[in-house]
Enzyme design. Structure first.
Site, PDB file in Angstrom:
ATOM      1  N   ARG A 162      20.070  -0.904 -15.480  1.00 15.23           N
ATOM      2  CA  ARG A 162      19.435  -1.650 -14.389  1.00 15.23           C
ATOM      3  C   ARG A 162      20.076  -1.262 -13.059  1.00 15.23           C
ATOM      4  O   ARG A 162      19.406  -1.190 -12.040  1.00 15.23           O
ATOM      5  CB  ARG A 162      19.504  -3.164 -14.625  1.00 15.23           C
ATOM      6  CG  ARG A 162      18.970  -3.984 -13.453  1.00 15.23           C
ATOM      7  CD  ARG A 162      18.495  -5.397 -13.819  1.00 15.23           C
ATOM      8  NE  ARG A 162      19.361  -6.077 -14.757  1.00 15.23           N
ATOM      9  CZ  ARG A 162      20.569  -6.592 -14.452  1.00 15.23           C
ATOM     10  NH1 ARG A 162      21.034  -6.507 -13.236  1.00 15.23           N
ATOM     11  NH2 ARG A 162      21.272  -7.187 -15.389  1.00 15.23           N
TER      12      ARG A 162
ATOM     13  N   ASP B 162       4.230   0.853   5.022  1.00 16.47           N
ATOM     14  CA  ASP B 162       3.702   1.173   3.693  1.00 16.47           C
ATOM     15  C   ASP B 162       2.967   2.510   3.838  1.00 16.47           C
ATOM     16  O   ASP B 162       1.886   2.580   4.413  1.00 16.47           O
ATOM     17  CB  ASP B 162       2.748   0.057   3.230  1.00 16.47           C
ATOM     18  CG  ASP B 162       2.204   0.310   1.822  1.00 16.47           C
ATOM     19  OD1 ASP B 162       2.151   1.480   1.397  1.00 16.47           O
ATOM     20  OD2 ASP B 162       1.811  -0.664   1.148  1.00 16.47           O
TER      21      ASP B 162
ATOM     22  N   LYS C 238       0.145   5.694  -6.801  1.00 16.24           N
ATOM     23  CA  LYS C 238      -0.973   6.369  -6.134  1.00 16.24           C
ATOM     24  C   LYS C 238      -0.686   7.870  -5.963  1.00 16.24           C
ATOM     25  O   LYS C 238      -0.540   8.547  -6.955  1.00 16.24           O
ATOM     26  CB  LYS C 238      -1.266   5.660  -4.813  1.00 16.24           C
ATOM     27  CG  LYS C 238      -1.249   4.115  -4.903  1.00 16.24           C
ATOM     28  CD  LYS C 238      -2.404   3.551  -5.713  1.00 16.24           C
ATOM     29  CE  LYS C 238      -2.255   2.068  -6.045  1.00 16.24           C
ATOM     30  NZ  LYS C 238      -2.093   1.170  -4.910  1.00 16.24           N
TER      31      LYS C 238
HETATM   32  C1  PLP Z   1      -1.525  -0.074  -4.713  1.00 20.93           C
HETATM   33  C2  PLP Z   1      -0.896  -0.424  -3.431  1.00 20.93           C
HETATM   34  C3  PLP Z   1       0.218  -1.270  -3.386  1.00 20.93           C
HETATM   35  C4  PLP Z   1       0.781  -1.937  -4.629  1.00 20.93           C
HETATM   36  O1  PLP Z   1       1.340  -1.018  -5.516  1.00 20.93           O
HETATM   37  P1  PLP Z   1       1.402  -1.251  -7.119  1.00 20.93           P
HETATM   38  O2  PLP Z   1       2.030  -0.003  -7.597  1.00 20.93           O
HETATM   39  O3  PLP Z   1      -0.015  -1.429  -7.585  1.00 20.93           O
HETATM   40  O4  PLP Z   1       2.211  -2.465  -7.349  1.00 20.93           O
HETATM   41  C5  PLP Z   1       0.798  -1.524  -2.159  1.00 20.93           C
HETATM   42  N1  PLP Z   1       0.295  -0.982  -1.022  1.00 20.93           N
HETATM   43  C6  PLP Z   1      -0.782  -0.170  -1.026  1.00 20.93           C
HETATM   44  C7  PLP Z   1      -1.269   0.399   0.257  1.00 20.93           C
HETATM   45  C8  PLP Z   1      -1.410   0.142  -2.223  1.00 20.93           C
HETATM   46  O5  PLP Z   1      -2.483   0.927  -2.223  1.00 20.93           O
END
Ligand code: PLP
Length: 385
Positions: free
Chosen positions: A50, A174, A199
């Site tokens: 962890r 983000d 993604k």
């Molecule tokens: C998918 C996504 C998230 C969340 O990510 P997960 O891996 O699904 O928890 C956060 N921000 C954006 C812009 C996303 O497309």
């Protein structure tokens, strides 16, 4: 001065050098929870997975390098990564966010963290005056997406970082939609980058993962502490899948983006389509700003059909493009944001930012462009009936 290696080179060689024992080019998967101490009080930097795991560490090293940060932490999901960043704040703190936020992030902020005493506000991050106006005495950070999901609104990363710096607050970006291949917020002054590695970074729809990359080592240390203390770590297997995915991120994005430009142009000229949102299109709002901070338009496109009633017929008629949530993978996907990815945002708030039930989002993959265009064209024909 030695030239820094480019993102393409860093990505292709993800994990190289991680194996100290045999020089394996592919980083080994260390499926171990624990590590034996050499002697009392002495271990080799690893005691419990962890806290640290060599495979995860290999992924974190390349993530930090790709974004130009000093330290990265890899998490079990993008939401876990964002949650870890939020441990930097305490009850009473206020965070100003992009006004067209990913639905899951909005849900975390409003449904989970607001009851703990954090407060959130939303602003158009492309309008520096609006941002400055909404920053108050309790504001501790800006939380930015650009382009936003799903409306592709462009934030001004340099201005936001400058405003945050002037006020002594953090700027958090983000960067999921662009990836470090197209946009590197830390180089533009941001303090923290977060990713859903599910993604573009992973890229194959085979893992859920997240990352936080910090420019300041002290912040990196706090995030690393939160990673260990809260515990939503990326597993060794998933860390390896992520390393494997990262190797091709630059070529995948180049191809997907080329396909996306063709699809966006096709949709923009189609009579059944009212509006197309993609930075490649000449009329896209703040297009110039986008290309001053990113090197490409990306592979996500949103568009509005002329008639909302045609949406289900269009979605059901697609064959090559898969009806599935998510984005950034090699397969092209289609979603209906209003009822799928953004269902947790109340309808009035969706409407207020311009997210209508007629809106459809495409994540374009690396298939043959003509196959994609043909599929979309036939689905639009069927949607018309
Ligand atoms: C998918 C996504 C998230 C969340 O990510 P997960 O891996 O699904 O928890 C956060 N921000 C954006 C812009 C996303 O497309």
């Amino acid at each position: 001065m030695k030239r820094k290696r480019s993102v393409e080179t860093l990505a292709a060689q993800a994990g190289v050098g991680a194996d100290k024992a045999y020089g394996a080019v592919s980083a080994p998967i260390y499926t171990t929870a624990i590590y034996r101490y050499d002697t009392f009080g002495n271990h080799r930097g690893f005691d419990y997975s962890r806290s640290e795991n060599p495979t995860r560490q290999a992924a974190e090293t390349v993530l930090a390098d790709l974004e130009g940060g000093t330290r990265a932490a890899a998490f079990a999901s993008g939401m876990a990564a964002i949650s870890a960043v939020m441990t930097l704040f305490a009850a009473g703190d206020h965070i100003l966010c992009s006004d067209d936020l990913y639905g899951g992030t909005y849900r975390l902020f409003e449904k989970v963290l607001r009851p703990y005493g954090l407060s959130f506000d939303y602003a158009d991050m492309g309008d520096p005056a609006a941002v400055a106006r909404k920053i108050g005495k309790k504001t501790r950070a800006l939380f930015i997406e650009t382009p936003t999901n799903p409306l592709m609104k462009i934030a001004d990363l340099r201005e936001a970082a400058r405003i945050a710096g002037d006020r002594g607050i953090l700027s958090i970006v983000d960067n999921t939609f662009m990836s470090p291949v197209l946009q590197r917020p830390l180089a533009l002054g941001a303090d923290i980058v977060v990713h859903s590695a599910t993604k573009f970074l992973g890229g194959h729809n085979d893992l859920i993962g997240g990352a936080v990359i910090a420019s300041d080592p002290a912040i990196g240390e706090k995030i690393h502490f939160a990673q260990k203390a809260v515990g939503a770590v990326l597993s060794p297997f998933d860390a390896w899948l992520l390393l494997r995915g990262i190797k091709t991120v630059a070529v995948r994005i180049a191809k997907a983006q080329q396909n996306a430009e063709a699809v966006a142009a096709f949709l923009a000229a189609h009579p059944l389509v009212r509006k197309v949102f993609h930075p490649s299109l000449p009329g896209h709002p703040r297009r110039k700003l986008h290309f001053s901070q990113a090197s490409g338009p990306g592979a996500v496109i949103s568009f509005e059909l002329e008639r909302e009633k045609a949406v289900p017929r269009f979605l059901n008629a697609l064959k090559t493009v898969l009806l599935a949530e998510s984005l950034g993978g090699v397969e092209s996907l289609v979603t209906h944001p209003s009822t799928m990815t953004h269902a947790d945002i109340p309808l009035e708030e969706q409407a207020a930012v311009g997210l209508t039930p007629a809106l459809v989002r495409l994540s374009i993959g690396i298939e043959n462009a003509d196959d994609l265009l043909e599929d979309i064209a036939q689905a639009l024909r069927k949607a018309k009936r």
